[in-house]
Every structure is written in C-alpha cells, then in structure tokens.
Design a protein around this motif. Structure first.
Motif, short mmCIF file in Angstrom:
data_model
loop_
_atom_site.label_atom_id
_atom_site.label_comp_id
_atom_site.label_asym_id
_atom_site.label_seq_id
_atom_site.Cartn_x
_atom_site.Cartn_y
_atom_site.Cartn_z
N GLY A 1 52.60 -7.08 17.35
CA GLY A 1 53.01 -8.45 17.68
C GLY A 1 51.83 -9.40 17.65
N VAL A 2 50.71 -8.95 18.21
CA VAL A 2 49.51 -9.80 18.22
C VAL A 2 49.01 -10.02 16.79
CG1 VAL A 2 47.06 -9.83 18.84
CG2 VAL A 2 48.78 -9.27 20.56
N ILE A 3 49.04 -8.96 15.97
CA ILE A 3 48.58 -9.10 14.59
C ILE A 3 49.48 -10.09 13.83
CG2 ILE A 3 48.28 -7.93 12.37
CD1 ILE A 3 47.34 -5.46 13.88
N ALA A 4 50.81 -9.91 13.99
CA ALA A 4 51.75 -10.80 13.30
C ALA A 4 51.59 -12.24 13.79
CB ALA A 4 53.18 -10.32 13.51
N GLY A 5 51.51 -12.41 15.11
CA GLY A 5 51.33 -13.74 15.68
C GLY A 5 50.02 -14.36 15.23
N GLY A 6 48.98 -13.54 15.23
CA GLY A 6 47.66 -14.02 14.81
C GLY A 6 47.67 -14.44 13.35
N ALA A 7 48.34 -13.65 12.52
CA ALA A 7 48.43 -13.99 11.09
C ALA A 7 49.18 -15.30 10.91
CB ALA A 7 49.12 -12.86 10.33
N LEU A 8 50.25 -15.45 11.68
CA LEU A 8 51.09 -16.65 11.57
C LEU A 8 50.33 -17.92 11.98
CD1 LEU A 8 54.11 -16.61 10.75
CD2 LEU A 8 54.63 -17.14 13.14
N SER B 1 43.05 -7.04 9.22
CA SER B 1 42.18 -7.77 8.29
C SER B 1 42.99 -8.43 7.18
CB SER B 1 41.14 -6.83 7.68
OG SER B 1 40.11 -6.60 8.60
N ALA B 2 43.99 -7.72 6.69
CA ALA B 2 44.80 -8.24 5.58
C ALA B 2 45.64 -9.43 6.02
CB ALA B 2 45.70 -7.14 5.02
N GLY B 3 46.18 -9.38 7.23
CA GLY B 3 47.11 -10.41 7.68
C GLY B 3 46.41 -11.62 8.28
N MET B 4 45.41 -11.37 9.12
CA MET B 4 44.76 -12.50 9.81
C MET B 4 43.64 -13.08 8.97
SD MET B 4 44.79 -11.25 13.77
CE MET B 4 43.40 -12.28 14.12
N TYR B 5 42.91 -12.21 8.25
CA TYR B 5 41.86 -12.63 7.34
C TYR B 5 40.97 -13.70 7.96
CZ TYR B 5 39.67 -13.91 2.89
OH TYR B 5 38.78 -14.16 1.88
N MET C 1 37.64 -10.66 15.82
CA MET C 1 36.75 -10.17 16.86
C MET C 1 37.26 -10.57 18.25
SD MET C 1 34.17 -8.43 15.71
CE MET C 1 33.02 -8.19 14.36
N VAL C 2 37.71 -11.83 18.35
CA VAL C 2 38.25 -12.31 19.62
C VAL C 2 39.50 -11.51 20.00
CG1 VAL C 2 39.42 -14.27 20.69
CG2 VAL C 2 37.28 -14.61 19.47
N ALA C 3 40.37 -11.26 19.02
CA ALA C 3 41.58 -10.48 19.28
C ALA C 3 41.23 -9.09 19.80
CB ALA C 3 42.42 -10.38 18.01
N LEU C 4 40.24 -8.46 19.20
CA LEU C 4 39.83 -7.12 19.63
C LEU C 4 39.38 -7.13 21.09
CD1 LEU C 4 37.61 -5.40 16.93
CD2 LEU C 4 40.00 -4.97 17.53
N GLN C 5 38.53 -8.12 21.41
CA GLN C 5 38.01 -8.20 22.77
C GLN C 5 39.14 -8.36 23.77
OE1 GLN C 5 35.15 -11.34 22.79
NE2 GLN C 5 33.67 -10.12 21.60
N LEU C 6 40.11 -9.21 23.43
CA LEU C 6 41.18 -9.50 24.38
C LEU C 6 42.21 -8.38 24.46
CD1 LEU C 6 41.70 -13.32 23.76
CD2 LEU C 6 40.44 -12.19 25.60
N LEU C 7 42.38 -7.65 23.36
CA LEU C 7 43.35 -6.55 23.37
C LEU C 7 42.94 -5.48 24.37
CD1 LEU C 7 44.20 -6.19 19.58
CD2 LEU C 7 45.86 -6.51 21.42
N TRP D 1 50.70 -13.40 24.21
CA TRP D 1 50.78 -14.77 23.69
C TRP D 1 49.48 -15.53 23.96
CZ3 TRP D 1 50.33 -19.02 26.93
CH2 TRP D 1 50.54 -18.80 28.29
N VAL D 2 48.76 -15.15 25.01
CA VAL D 2 47.46 -15.79 25.25
C VAL D 2 46.47 -15.36 24.18
CG1 VAL D 2 45.55 -16.04 26.88
CG2 VAL D 2 47.90 -15.91 27.73
N ILE D 3 46.57 -14.09 23.75
CA ILE D 3 45.69 -13.62 22.67
C ILE D 3 45.97 -14.41 21.40
CG2 ILE D 3 44.94 -11.62 21.33
CD1 ILE D 3 45.83 -9.82 23.57
N VAL D 4 47.26 -14.59 21.10
CA VAL D 4 47.63 -15.35 19.89
C VAL D 4 47.11 -16.79 19.98
CG1 VAL D 4 49.56 -16.25 18.53
CG2 VAL D 4 49.60 -13.89 19.35
N LEU D 5 47.21 -17.38 21.17
CA LEU D 5 46.68 -18.74 21.36
C LEU D 5 45.18 -18.80 21.16
CD1 LEU D 5 48.24 -20.72 24.37
CD2 LEU D 5 48.25 -21.24 21.93
N SER D 6 44.49 -17.75 21.63
CA SER D 6 43.04 -17.72 21.45
C SER D 6 42.68 -17.61 19.98
CB SER D 6 42.43 -16.54 22.21
OG SER D 6 42.83 -16.57 23.55
N ILE D 7 43.48 -16.83 19.24
CA ILE D 7 43.26 -16.73 17.79
C ILE D 7 43.42 -18.10 17.15
CG2 ILE D 7 44.22 -15.77 15.64
CD1 ILE D 7 45.05 -13.29 17.40
N LEU D 8 44.44 -18.82 17.58
CA LEU D 8 44.65 -20.18 17.06
C LEU D 8 43.45 -21.07 17.40
CD1 LEU D 8 46.42 -22.30 15.70
CD2 LEU D 8 47.51 -22.72 17.90
#
Lengths: 100, 244
Positions: free
Chosen positions: A8-15, B48-52, B58-64, B71-78
């Motif tokens: 979910g995080v990967i998909a959301g992050g990609a999006l 790597s393929a999807g988020m590129y 790196m931020v996602a890894l740390q937070l995971l 959803w906070v992780i996704v927001l941080s990615i944004l």
C-alpha cells in the motif's frame, strides 16, 4: 512489517510521486503564457531546488564533507562535472581518513 | 526508429555517464538498506520501479520501520517529492509537443537529473524530442533498477560504505547540476537564498520540509529581482558569469 501495508505504501508513494511530476504542468498549462515575473521565477527553479539537495551536507555531516564540498565547488567553476566528481570524491575519502 | 531519432536517443544517452556514476552507488546503497529494513528483493525492486525517487524511497524505508501510519508515510513521500511539482511546471513547456500519452509517460521519468538535462537542452535552443528524452531516461531508470537489485542481493558485502565515500557522490553530483545552471540570470542570489533558507529550515523545522522551503525562498527571490535584458536562459550570457 505487514506485506499489505508495504505494498500500500509503495502504491501510494508511486501515485503521489507521479502526481507531483505531472501535476505541475497540468495545473499551469491553462495559465500559459505566463507573466514575465512568473517566467523569471520558473527559470530559477533548477538552481533553487537543486541547491536544497546539496546545502544541508555542508553543515550537517562534518568537516571532511564541508571541506570537500567547498573544494568541489571551486573546481566546478573551471572544470567539467566528471573532474569535479573525481576531485570531490578523492577529497572526501582522504579527509574522512584524516579526521578518523 | 528513424535514423535521426536513433541519433537523438544516443545523444541523450551520452549525457548520462556522470549521472550513472553517482546514482549507481546510491541505488546499491538503497537496495542494501531496503533489505536491512526487512524488504525482500522483489519488494525492493518494485519500490524502485514504481516510486523512482531516491530521497523519497529512503524516507519511506526509515518510516516503515517505525509505527507511523501508512498514510503519513505516503504524505511524507509527497513532501519529499513536492519539488517535482516545480520541475513539472517548469519543464512541461518543453514536453507539451509530445502528444498526450507520450507526455504522460515522460512525466513519470521527470526526476532530478532528467529535469536538469532537459532544461539544459532547451536552454541551448535545441529541441527536446521524445527520442532524446528517453535516451536520457532509459539509462538512468535502468541503472536505478539494476543498482537497487544489486544492493538487495549483495549489499551486505559492502562493510563500510562511508570509508569508500560512496554516500557522498550524490550531493556532489547535485552540486554539479547546480553549477551547470550558473549562466542563468539571477543564479547567484537564487543559490545563496535557497542555500541559506534550506539550512535554516533543516535545523529549525526538519527534513524533508527544508527542500520545499529552501526552493520556494530561492524562487521567490528570483521573482522579486528586477528583470534584466531578454536573456531568459539563452546561452548568450554564458561562461564567465561564474567568476563575477
């Protein structure tokens, strides 16, 4: 870690990543051509953004990194990027060894 | 592919060796850290393929590894990738002749080096063709995936990445990109403002907000400075501006 959460995080992050990369153009397209001041602001985007990816390394890592960055900056004023990379890289390896 | 687009593709690809040199080790580092944080090889490569996007990953890894809500992780990615909004707004004008689907595809690959190379190309008054754009994108994307895979498989073999200085290649490369734009009007005030603002934000607010804050400060200064002669990026004012 739960696999579903991870996917979910990967998909959301990609999006959201894609949304950011396409969104700026989509949002702006209808306002073109832009007023000169705004064009001027966009011309500054490369330098403004890329600087933020370098500057923290100047103060947050240590003396070896700070010195190597300053040295690389001076080299980059005169030499092409690969030379600057090489000098900066040799400098940081040497300085890290020197500072222990 | 016609001969001319093949040539354009190769011309684009020829721009990438310095990128690959600094991005490759970073990709390997990411792969190794991902496995360290409990991802398997497939998950690492899919990320790597999807988020590129190295910094975002790196931020996602740390937070995971923490108990932060997904959803906070996704927001941080944004938040880390908010700078890409500016890239897209800035460089979309050079891609708008691609046609809808090609343009939609091109935006996926609009990461830091891709943006910098595209802006440079346009600045030189040369056409950003689809073939050229993918000549730049394909090696970088391929390197990012291959590096992530290699890191996930063999990352544990590198014992002291700091001693090898590999972690430092990326900031160095970004420095090179900053320098590549020094012929642009208002470069120095923009760099100084962005640099100062991002360091302050880094200390007082924290990562990743220092990126957006520093960038906006630099862009705002550029908008406020008086416009000078029509040279908005033509290479006319080139070399030599560096030692002013």
């Amino acid at each position: 870690m739960h696999t579903g959460t991870l996917l979910g995080v990967i998909a959301g992050g990609a999006l959201v990543s894609y949304a950011a990369r396409a969104g700026g153009h989509v949002l702006l397209a209808r306002f073109r051509p832009l007023p000169p001041r705004i064009e001027q602001a966009f011309d500054a985007v490369p330098a403004a953004v890329l600087t933020t990816l370098v500057a923290p390394a100047l103060v947050s890592k240590g003396p070896a990194e700070a010195i190597a960055l300053v040295l690389a900056f001076v080299v980059a004023l005169r030499a092409p990027v690969p030379v600057m990379l090489l000098v900066g890289w040799i400098a940081v390896v040497g300085l890290r060894a020197a500072f222990g | 592919m016609t001969t001319s687009s093949a040539r354009a593709f190769l011309e684009g690809a020829a721009r990438t060796p310095p990128v690959l040199l600094s991005l490759g080790p970073f990709a390997v580092l990411f792969g190794a850290l991902a496995v360290d944080h409990g991802l398997n090889t497939v998950e690492t490569v899919v990320m790597s393929a999807g988020m590129y996007g190295g910094a975002a990953q790196m931020v996602a890894l740390q937070l995971l590894g923490t108990h932060v809500a997904p959803w906070v992780i996704v927001l941080s990615i944004l938040a880390v990738n908010l700078r890409h909004l500016l890239y897209s707004a800035t460089c979309g004008r050079h891609l708008s002749h691609f046609g809808f689907w090609r343009q939609a595809l091109a935006f996926f690959f609009l990461v830091d080096p891709q943006f910098a190379e595209t802006e440079r190309r346009a600045e030189q008054g040369r056409k950003v063709t689809f073939a050229w754009y993918f000549g730049v994108a394909a090696p970088i994307y391929g390197c990012w995936l291959a590096g992530s895979l290699a890191g996930a498989l063999f990352g544990r073999l590198i014992e002291h990445p700091e001693a090898l200085g590999l972690d430092f290649l990326l900031p160095l490369y970004f420095l090179g990109l900053v320098m590549a734009f020094r012929a642009r009007p208002r470069w120095l005030p923009v760099v100084v403002t962005s640099g100062a603002a991002t360091i302050l934000a880094f200390h007082f607010i924290g990562s990743p907000w220092h990126i957006s804050i520093g960038a906006l400060a630099g862009v705002a200064v550029a908008a406020m400075l008086p416009p000078n002669v029509e040279a908005t990026g033509e290479l006319a004012t080139a070399e030599g501006n560096g030692e002013r």
